[in-house]
Scaffold this motif. Sequence first.
Motif, PDB file in Angstrom:
ATOM      1  N   UNK A 339      14.079  -8.266  -4.453  1.00  0.00           N
ATOM      2  CA  UNK A 339      14.960  -7.095  -4.472  1.00  0.00           C
ATOM      3  C   UNK A 339      14.172  -5.824  -4.790  1.00  0.00           C
ATOM      4  N   UNK A 340      13.177  -5.932  -5.673  1.00  0.00           N
ATOM      5  CA  UNK A 340      12.379  -4.763  -6.030  1.00  0.00           C
ATOM      6  C   UNK A 340      11.510  -4.318  -4.858  1.00  0.00           C
ATOM      7  N   UNK A 341      10.969  -5.275  -4.107  1.00  0.00           N
ATOM      8  CA  UNK A 341      10.184  -4.928  -2.919  1.00  0.00           C
ATOM      9  C   UNK A 341      11.045  -4.205  -1.896  1.00  0.00           C
ATOM     10  N   UNK A 342      12.273  -4.681  -1.716  1.00  0.00           N
ATOM     11  CA  UNK A 342      13.200  -4.017  -0.796  1.00  0.00           C
ATOM     12  C   UNK A 342      13.535  -2.613  -1.279  1.00  0.00           C
ATOM     13  N   UNK A 343      13.702  -2.448  -2.598  1.00  0.00           N
ATOM     14  CA  UNK A 343      14.024  -1.133  -3.155  1.00  0.00           C
ATOM     15  C   UNK A 343      12.870  -0.156  -2.957  1.00  0.00           C
ATOM     16  N   UNK A 344      11.633  -0.630  -3.085  1.00  0.00           N
ATOM     17  CA  UNK A 344      10.467   0.246  -2.888  1.00  0.00           C
ATOM     18  C   UNK A 344      10.398   0.709  -1.437  1.00  0.00           C
ATOM     19  N   UNK A 345      10.609  -0.215  -0.503  1.00  0.00           N
ATOM     20  CA  UNK A 345      10.582   0.151   0.920  1.00  0.00           C
ATOM     21  C   UNK A 345      11.673   1.163   1.242  1.00  0.00           C
ATOM     22  N   UNK A 346      12.867   0.914   0.702  1.00  0.00           N
ATOM     23  CA  UNK A 346      13.979   1.831   0.957  1.00  0.00           C
ATOM     24  C   UNK A 346      13.704   3.201   0.341  1.00  0.00           C
ATOM     25  N   UNK A 347      13.065   3.209  -0.835  1.00  0.00           N
ATOM     26  CA  UNK A 347      12.742   4.479  -1.499  1.00  0.00           C
ATOM     27  C   UNK A 347      11.756   5.286  -0.662  1.00  0.00           C
ATOM     28  N   UNK A 348      10.751   4.626  -0.096  1.00  0.00           N
ATOM     29  CA  UNK A 348       9.780   5.321   0.741  1.00  0.00           C
ATOM     30  C   UNK A 348      10.454   5.914   1.972  1.00  0.00           C
ATOM     31  N   UNK A 349      11.358   5.138   2.573  1.00  0.00           N
ATOM     32  CA  UNK A 349      12.041   5.605   3.773  1.00  0.00           C
ATOM     33  C   UNK A 349      12.953   6.783   3.482  1.00  0.00           C
ATOM     34  N   UNK A 368       2.743   7.803  -3.995  1.00  0.00           N
ATOM     35  CA  UNK A 368       2.589   7.237  -5.340  1.00  0.00           C
ATOM     36  C   UNK A 368       3.798   7.580  -6.207  1.00  0.00           C
ATOM     37  N   UNK A 369       4.239   8.818  -6.169  1.00  0.00           N
ATOM     38  CA  UNK A 369       5.376   9.230  -6.985  1.00  0.00           C
ATOM     39  C   UNK A 369       6.649   8.501  -6.564  1.00  0.00           C
ATOM     40  N   UNK A 370       6.857   8.346  -5.247  1.00  0.00           N
ATOM     41  CA  UNK A 370       8.073   7.676  -4.769  1.00  0.00           C
ATOM     42  C   UNK A 370       8.143   6.239  -5.264  1.00  0.00           C
ATOM     43  N   UNK A 371       7.005   5.543  -5.301  1.00  0.00           N
ATOM     44  CA  UNK A 371       7.001   4.140  -5.747  1.00  0.00           C
ATOM     45  C   UNK A 371       7.218   4.062  -7.256  1.00  0.00           C
ATOM     46  N   UNK A 372       6.524   4.918  -8.012  1.00  0.00           N
ATOM     47  CA  UNK A 372       6.612   4.868  -9.474  1.00  0.00           C
ATOM     48  C   UNK A 372       8.023   5.191  -9.955  1.00  0.00           C
ATOM     49  N   UNK A 373       8.773   6.009  -9.205  1.00  0.00           N
ATOM     50  CA  UNK A 373      10.122   6.388  -9.625  1.00  0.00           C
ATOM     51  C   UNK A 373      11.161   5.304  -9.403  1.00  0.00           C
ATOM     52  N   UNK A 374      10.784   4.199  -8.744  1.00  0.00           N
ATOM     53  CA  UNK A 374      11.721   3.086  -8.548  1.00  0.00           C
ATOM     54  C   UNK A 374      11.931   2.381  -9.884  1.00  0.00           C
ATOM     55  N   UNK A 375      13.167   2.183 -10.331  1.00  0.00           N
ATOM     56  CA  UNK A 375      13.415   1.489 -11.602  1.00  0.00           C
ATOM     57  C   UNK A 375      12.789   0.100 -11.607  1.00  0.00           C
ATOM     58  N   UNK A 376      12.039  -0.210 -12.667  1.00  0.00           N
ATOM     59  CA  UNK A 376      11.380  -1.505 -12.774  1.00  0.00           C
ATOM     60  C   UNK A 376       9.897  -1.460 -12.481  1.00  0.00           C
ATOM     61  N   UNK A 377       9.423  -0.381 -11.864  1.00  0.00           N
ATOM     62  CA  UNK A 377       8.001  -0.248 -11.554  1.00  0.00           C
ATOM     63  C   UNK A 377       7.286   0.392 -12.743  1.00  0.00           C
ATOM     64  N   UNK A 378       6.202  -0.272 -13.205  1.00  0.00           N
ATOM     65  CA  UNK A 378       5.419   0.226 -14.337  1.00  0.00           C
ATOM     66  C   UNK A 378       4.201   1.007 -13.865  1.00  0.00           C
ATOM     67  N   UNK A 379       3.506   0.495 -12.856  1.00  0.00           N
ATOM     68  CA  UNK A 379       2.272   1.126 -12.405  1.00  0.00           C
ATOM     69  C   UNK A 379       2.000   0.704 -10.964  1.00  0.00           C
ATOM     70  N   UNK A 380       1.171   1.507 -10.283  1.00  0.00           N
ATOM     71  CA  UNK A 380       0.748   1.206  -8.914  1.00  0.00           C
ATOM     72  C   UNK A 380      -0.776   1.246  -8.880  1.00  0.00           C
ATOM     73  N   UNK A 381      -1.385   0.203  -8.361  1.00  0.00           N
ATOM     74  CA  UNK A 381      -2.843   0.107  -8.309  1.00  0.00           C
ATOM     75  C   UNK A 381      -3.290  -0.192  -6.881  1.00  0.00           C
ATOM     76  N   UNK A 382      -4.497   0.248  -6.573  1.00  0.00           N
ATOM     77  CA  UNK A 382      -5.124  -0.025  -5.276  1.00  0.00           C
ATOM     78  C   UNK A 382      -4.183   0.332  -4.114  1.00  0.00           C
ATOM     79  N   UNK A 383      -3.625   1.542  -4.167  1.00  0.00           N
ATOM     80  CA  UNK A 383      -2.693   1.979  -3.129  1.00  0.00           C
ATOM     81  C   UNK A 383      -3.466   2.510  -1.919  1.00  0.00           C
TER      82      UNK A 383
END
Length: 439
Positions: A339-349, A368-383
């Motif tokens: 569900x979190x992966x789907x939320x990240x994709x939807x957030x980017x779109x 980077x900002x769009x992914x980090x703002x998704x609830x449940x995401x702590x950090x993004x690495x190797x983007x």
Amino acid sequence: MTEFGVTQEGFVLKGLDAILGDAKARAGQMWATLGLQPDLSATSPLLKLIEATAQEDAELWKRLQDFYYSAFVSTSTGDALDLLGDDVGLVRRDAFATGAVTLTLTGGLSGRTYIVPEGTILLAPTRGQSFATLAAAELTTDVTERSVDVRAFTRGTDGDVPLGTITAIDPAYRAVYLADFGPADVTVTNEHELSGGDGREDDDTYRGRQLGISRTLWTSEAVGQAVLDIDGVIDVLLSDPLGGVDVSQSFFNEFSFGERLFSAERRIGEPYTFDLVVAHDFRWPWRTTGSVPGVYERVAEVADRVRPAGVHPNIVEADHIDVGVRARVIVERGYDEAALSTAIRARLTDTLGGDLRLGTAVLYSKVMRAIVEVPGVVDVQRLHLRRYPPAFGRITFGEVPHQTTVVDAAVGQNLLMGPTELPVFRSDAALHDLELVTA
């Protein structure tokens, strides 16, 4: 002394405190002429009357301010904005009807996944209306039904169809995009009525169209404005190097086009053309498909109304570049990874998809900002930002290297686009490669 009302800086609103102060001063002056001192204490009946009238005057000043700013497109709203649109012949458009349909798989093979892509054209045969799906649907023999949101292709109440009206996939679309389904079939039904067609275009969108409207007929701006007004068109790029459309060119009317071109003899009867690159929503077909008129045909019809005599558009589809991300995402415990992966994709779109235009770079920081703002995401690495170009070499506005594989940008690097390339984020794109790791 403070000026109120219409000034050189605009309209200055007179607030309640200023109105009340002036009223108290006038009351004091009036009583002073009679040799009396008025009682303006907090419990004074006279002060209560002054405060009541000051409140009414403050509301009147607010109305005057609204009336003043209603005369300008940039600040007008509601009915006043409609009147300004009428002055230039640009009316507020109707909204699209929306709703949901149920897709049902029949005759499917066990172990196979059937994908009904986003943008699939559906029909309401009894109403003669067409609709597009707003998300992809995966169907299997285990999960034979999916509910998918849809939107009408045409604006207005004609898209507000009752339940049980949308019953088929457009045969022309099925023959091209669903031909590999074999013996399987997909049936369609809307279990609820579609609505929203009686809505109107919001003020911000309508205001933007008014601010961008061209006041001249035979210019590149007029052609661009006419094309951008077509439903489904995202952006347009017009190239007119010889000034056939844009009469503001410095060399206009200084060259005999009937005798010679700039570099060679002009052939008798040869038309003059300008290039019109059109980026469109992928849900709208480029060429007419079944019951849905293509973007190309609609652009040609509109451009024909504003082009000068003997000058014809060369309409070209822009390169729509699929954009995705590859990253390691650190997530909080307790979140469902799928569900979190789907939320990240939807957030980017949702966040980035609507802001991109022809030639616009995809910024690493925004992704980077769009992914980090998704609830449940702590950090993004190797983007890494990724792109896959569907076609090259069809447009000659600069060189674009031919690439046949997915291109991964380095960490921290933006994705630069050519002038005729439109970056496209899609939530179901295969380019997305997200590794979710629990913190």
